[in-house]
Design an enzyme around this catalytic site. Structure first.
Site, PDB file in Angstrom:
ATOM      1  N   ASN A 147     -86.236   7.869  19.384  1.00  0.00           N
ATOM      2  CA  ASN A 147     -86.842   8.161  18.082  1.00  0.00           C
ATOM      3  C   ASN A 147     -85.901   8.958  17.172  1.00  0.00           C
ATOM      4  OD1 ASN A 147     -86.845  10.665  19.222  1.00  0.00           O
ATOM      5  ND2 ASN A 147     -89.060  10.947  19.242  1.00  0.00           N
ATOM      6  N   HIS A 149     -84.151  11.684  18.041  1.00  0.00           N
ATOM      7  CA  HIS A 149     -84.012  13.131  18.276  1.00  0.00           C
ATOM      8  C   HIS A 149     -82.642  13.479  18.843  1.00  0.00           C
ATOM      9  CE1 HIS A 149     -85.862  12.589  22.524  1.00  0.00           C
ATOM     10  NE2 HIS A 149     -84.687  13.120  22.740  1.00  0.00           N
TER      11      HIS A 149
HETATM   12  C1  GLP Z   1     -83.657  13.784  26.160  1.00  0.00           C
HETATM   13  C2  GLP Z   1     -82.727  14.977  25.898  1.00  0.00           C
HETATM   14  C3  GLP Z   1     -81.681  14.630  24.905  1.00  0.00           C
HETATM   15  C4  GLP Z   1     -81.097  13.282  25.272  1.00  0.00           C
HETATM   16  C5  GLP Z   1     -82.110  12.212  25.018  1.00  0.00           C
HETATM   17  C6  GLP Z   1     -81.655  10.823  25.410  1.00  0.00           C
HETATM   18  O1  GLP Z   1     -84.942  13.998  25.722  1.00  0.00           O
HETATM   19  N1  GLP Z   1     -83.380  16.177  25.507  1.00  0.00           N
HETATM   20  O2  GLP Z   1     -80.692  15.639  24.868  1.00  0.00           O
HETATM   21  O3  GLP Z   1     -79.978  13.027  24.486  1.00  0.00           O
HETATM   22  O4  GLP Z   1     -83.360  12.530  25.572  1.00  0.00           O
HETATM   23  O5  GLP Z   1     -81.734  10.642  26.788  1.00  0.00           O
HETATM   24  P1  GLP Z   1     -80.982   9.463  27.547  1.00  0.00           P
HETATM   25  O6  GLP Z   1     -79.535   9.782  27.469  1.00  0.00           O
HETATM   26  O7  GLP Z   1     -81.509   9.536  28.935  1.00  0.00           O
HETATM   27  O8  GLP Z   1     -81.322   8.207  26.842  1.00  0.00           O
END
Ligand code: GLP
Length: 272
Positions: A147, A149
């Protein structure tokens, strides 16, 4: 030196690689360069599936090429509220297991927000202070939520936020619940560096791979600067590098332009 050439680059330096593996090796190379140039560098680190391969490469560089972390300081982006560092889903545990215990870093110089602190507001303020006391972050590694973030800064959070307590969105809970077994078992709150904290890093390095990140990547790089996509705040940063794979770059209008720029860089602009 790099800052002098920013006139010829897009707002963000976008590097598209054939697959996540190549992207992570490039990312590790960038971080290793920072550490070699400044042995007491302050690194901002991230968790999630995305940087795992990058950490493996840093471990390899330490073991096989003597990359020295003995004077390095680290600050992680975020942590779940209520999980002690011994919990196998805490981000402190993740970092110990996937990086710290495999390199020669002084554990006392590794920082992760304490999600079990009795006064969480004080912990947030203290975290900001510890970053400032360390002289600020030289390079902040980031992943990207589906999303948009960054850290745990969910859509519509203030673009000037400092380390704070966030309520996680349902989308993020769903995306991260797999490792917890169920949604119910997951903490619903987290401590995270704010977007303002992240933008204060002297350099940002964001990695995003796979088709699930297409929309977030598109908005982050080519969409309007908007709190609805926290990653788009990186458009304000003067030195943000984004590493993508072909899948996550698939929605970019200017993908060929980024490839063109990457291909025609001066020799001294290239990451070695
Ligand atoms: C999590 C973490 C983030 C991370 C994101 C993506 O919620 N707090 O710092 O970058 O989600 O995660 P992934 O790399 O597993 O797709």
């Amino acid at each position: 030196m790099f800052a002098l050439v920013s006139f010829s680059l897009p707002a963000m330096e976008v590097l598209i690689r054939e697959n996540p593996d190549a992207g992570c090796i490039l990312g590790a190379k960038i971080i290793a360069r920072v550490v070699r140039d400044k042995p007491d560098a302050v690194l901002g680190l991230a968790t999630g599936r995305t940087p795992l391969r990058l950490y493996q490469e840093l471990i390899r560089l330490h073991r096989e090429e003597g990359l020295d972390f003995s004077r390095v300081t680290t600050f992680n982006l975020d942590e779940y509220v209520g999980l002690p560092g011994t919990h196998d889903q805490s981000y402190r545990y993740f970092m110990d297991e996937n990086l710290f215990r495999h390199i020669n870093i002084d554990r006392n110089r590794t920082h992760v927000p304490d999600g079990t602190a009795s006064d969480l507001h004080a912990e947030c303020r203290g975290y900001e202070q510890r970053i400032a006391d360390a002289g600020g972050i030289d390079i902040q590694l980031l992943g990207l939520g589906r999303n948009g973030h960054i850290g745990f800064n969910e859509p519509t959070g203030s673009l000037r936020s400092r380390t704070w307590i966030k309520i996680l969105s349902e989308q993020t809970l769903r995306d991260n619940s797999e490792v917890f077994g169920s949604l119910e078992a997951m903490p619903k709150h987290a401590l995270t560096m704010g977007i303002g904290t992240i933008l204060d890093a002297r350099r940002c390095l964001l990695l995003a791979f796979g088709p699930a990140k297409v929309r977030a990547v598109e908005h982050m790089i080519e969409g309007p600067l908007a709190a609805i996509c926290p990653g788009s705040a990186l458009q304000l940063h003067s030195r943000a590098t984004i590493i993508l794979d072909e899948n996550s770059a698939a929605g970019l209008r200017y993908a060929d332009h980024y490839r063109w720029i990457d291909k025609h860089k001066f020799e001294w602009q290239r990451i070695k």
